[in-house]
Design a protein around this motif. Structure first.
Motif, PDB file in Angstrom:
ATOM      1  N   ARG A 144       2.329   9.492  -1.589  1.00 31.86           N
ATOM      2  CA  ARG A 144       3.626  10.183  -1.455  1.00 31.86           C
ATOM      3  C   ARG A 144       4.054  10.262   0.009  1.00 31.86           C
ATOM      4  O   ARG A 144       5.214  10.016   0.341  1.00 31.86           O
ATOM      5  CB  ARG A 144       3.543  11.585  -2.044  1.00 31.86           C
ATOM      6  N   ARG A 145       3.123  10.604   0.908  1.00 27.87           N
ATOM      7  CA  ARG A 145       3.469  10.676   2.335  1.00 27.87           C
ATOM      8  C   ARG A 145       3.879   9.306   2.870  1.00 27.87           C
ATOM      9  O   ARG A 145       4.828   9.190   3.654  1.00 27.87           O
ATOM     10  CB  ARG A 145       2.288  11.210   3.146  1.00 27.87           C
ATOM     11  N   ILE A 146       3.141   8.274   2.480  1.00 25.68           N
ATOM     12  CA  ILE A 146       3.485   6.932   2.935  1.00 25.68           C
ATOM     13  C   ILE A 146       4.868   6.552   2.436  1.00 25.68           C
ATOM     14  O   ILE A 146       5.677   5.964   3.169  1.00 25.68           O
ATOM     15  CB  ILE A 146       2.426   5.919   2.468  1.00 25.68           C
ATOM     16  N   SER A 147       5.162   6.895   1.191  1.00 25.33           N
ATOM     17  CA  SER A 147       6.486   6.597   0.633  1.00 25.33           C
ATOM     18  C   SER A 147       7.586   7.304   1.416  1.00 25.33           C
ATOM     19  O   SER A 147       8.595   6.692   1.788  1.00 25.33           O
ATOM     20  CB  SER A 147       6.533   7.026  -0.838  1.00 25.33           C
ATOM     21  N   GLU A 148       7.401   8.598   1.698  1.00 29.95           N
ATOM     22  CA  GLU A 148       8.444   9.380   2.351  1.00 29.95           C
ATOM     23  C   GLU A 148       8.605   9.035   3.831  1.00 29.95           C
ATOM     24  O   GLU A 148       9.725   8.906   4.325  1.00 29.95           O
ATOM     25  CB  GLU A 148       8.123  10.868   2.198  1.00 29.95           C
ATOM     26  N   GLU A 149       7.479   8.882   4.552  1.00 34.20           N
ATOM     27  CA  GLU A 149       7.566   8.745   6.001  1.00 34.20           C
ATOM     28  C   GLU A 149       7.634   7.302   6.484  1.00 34.20           C
ATOM     29  O   GLU A 149       8.041   7.055   7.620  1.00 34.20           O
ATOM     30  CB  GLU A 149       6.372   9.457   6.650  1.00 34.20           C
ATOM     31  N   ILE A 150       7.218   6.354   5.647  1.00 33.96           N
ATOM     32  CA  ILE A 150       7.269   4.953   6.047  1.00 33.96           C
ATOM     33  C   ILE A 150       8.407   4.216   5.363  1.00 33.96           C
ATOM     34  O   ILE A 150       9.121   3.421   5.993  1.00 33.96           O
ATOM     35  CB  ILE A 150       5.930   4.245   5.735  1.00 33.96           C
TER      36      ILE A 150
END
Length: 384
Positions: A56-62
């Protein structure tokens, strides 16, 4: 779906080829362009995000959000083959390290709650010295003076998984994946690297102090004519008829001052072990020996290594016995910087994909660091 990648941080790409070009080199064997794209997104997250590197973090921040499903599919369900990617990484690592000095095998332990993730069981982890509910794997590091890169992996499957058809089906565990002893996994990795990848072998360095079947590993390496330095317990069954000699009776002696150990001085002794070496090794002039370490002031040895490198200079042999610290240092970085234990899936292929991509992230950053060091006055690496 079109994903707009955010700009790469300067501290990641300055002075080194872009992560996009690196991904192009490493992931070129993935058959579909969308797989290569998801691979780059995942690697960007592993390289640049601090803290937990969740999908989820990779999706949102990258990727700017909305890419959770695509990343999840790529890592956990997509059937892409990790072996060609690891082969590309091994080729890159050999060039990066300037001919590695050793293949170092290290344990990776991932604590888990529950029993659904592939390979999970309550089992003893030698690297932690305790029993816990976890996954255990082995990583093979190409290791040199400049650092170490993990290029091959195996997930150790507990015997409780062999007949558990429900869990095997849920984790998409291939039929050929069954419980094997650790020495078998080590030999499998070596066979793949020499036979399938064409990597020139270097001494295999393994910590087998907690193993009761060291002899099987030794014989397997000797059959393959591979050099080895294997840490064993002084009371190991493989040494049952070859007791460790006392300091006053050992053959070759060398005083070693460990610069990283605050002036610690040890004396090393190398004694020849008679017979029991396969013909292939003898044909190449090798015999089996035992290297022991006696720190100053200690009444007994604190380390013992079985080796067939009995004709190399003593300092070189001791360096191989001590080279595991390079791999352990990079293993710590895999945990702390690249999210090795942040894998959220449960499938066998998901675990293999994740550790492969974590290896790529570590290799990219290590290459960046080494190039920065070479370009900085006063920080150039001296010849080994």
């Amino acid at each position: 779906m079109t994903i707009a990648l955010r700009a790469e941080p300067d501290n990641v790409t300055r002075g080194y080829e872009s992560l996009t070009e690196f991904c192009h080199q490493m992931l070129l064997d993935l058959p579909r362009s969308d797989q290569r794209r998801w691979g780059e997104i995942y690697l960007r997250g592993l390289v640049s995000l601090c803290g937990r590197k969740s999908i989820r973090r990779i999706s949102e921040e990258i990727a700017g959000g909305g890419a959770d499903q695509g990343i999840q599919q790529f890592v956990n369900q997509s059937p892409w083959d990790w072996a060609p990617v690891r082969r590309n990484l091994a080729t890159y690592a050999v060039a990066l390290l300037g001919q590695p000095r050793a293949w170092v095998v290290e344990e990776v332990v991932t604590p888990k709650n529950g029993a659904s993730s592939v390979g999970v069981a309550r089992q003893y982890a030698p690297s932690l010295g305790r029993t816990l509910n976890c996954q255990i794997g082995l990583g093979l590091f190409l290791t040199g003076d400049a650092g170490a890169v993990p290029v091959n992996w195996r997930l150790l499957l507990p015997s409780t998984w062999d007949q558990d058809e429900v869990r095997r089906a849920r984790t998409h565990l291939p039929a050929e994946e069954v419980h094997r002893p650790r020495w078998r996994y080590v030999l499998d990795m070596a066979d793949e690297m020499v036979g399938d990848w064409g990597v020139d072998p270097t001494p295999v360095v393994v910590d087998a102090r907690h193993e009761s079947t060291v002899d099987r590993l030794v014989l397997g390496l000797e059959e393959r004519e591979l050099p080895y330095v294997i840490a064993v317990a002084p009371g190991s069954p493989v040494l049952a008829d070859q007791p460790v000699r006392t300091a006053g009776r050992a053959g070759t002696s060398l005083v070693w001052r460990d610069t990283a150990g605050a002036g610690l001085v040890s004396r090393f002794f190398l004694q020849q072990l008679p017979g029991r070496v396969r013909a292939g090794s003898l044909a190449r002039g090798r015999s089996r020996g035992l290297l022991t370490e006696w720190p100053a002031g200690r009444p007994r040895p604190t380390g013992a290594w079985l080796t067939n490198l009995t004709t190399v200079p003593p300092a070189q042999l001791i360096g191989l016995a001590r080279i595991r610290h390079q791999a352990r240092q990079e293993m710590s970085r895999l945990y702390d910087e690249f999210g090795l234990n942040h894998f959220e899936g449960r499938s066998f292929r998901g675990w293999q994909h994740h550790v492969t991509l974590v290896s790529l992230a570590q290799a990219f950053v290590l290459g960046h660091r080494l190039r920065d060091r070479e370009e900085s006055p006063g920080l150039r690496r001296s010849p080994a």
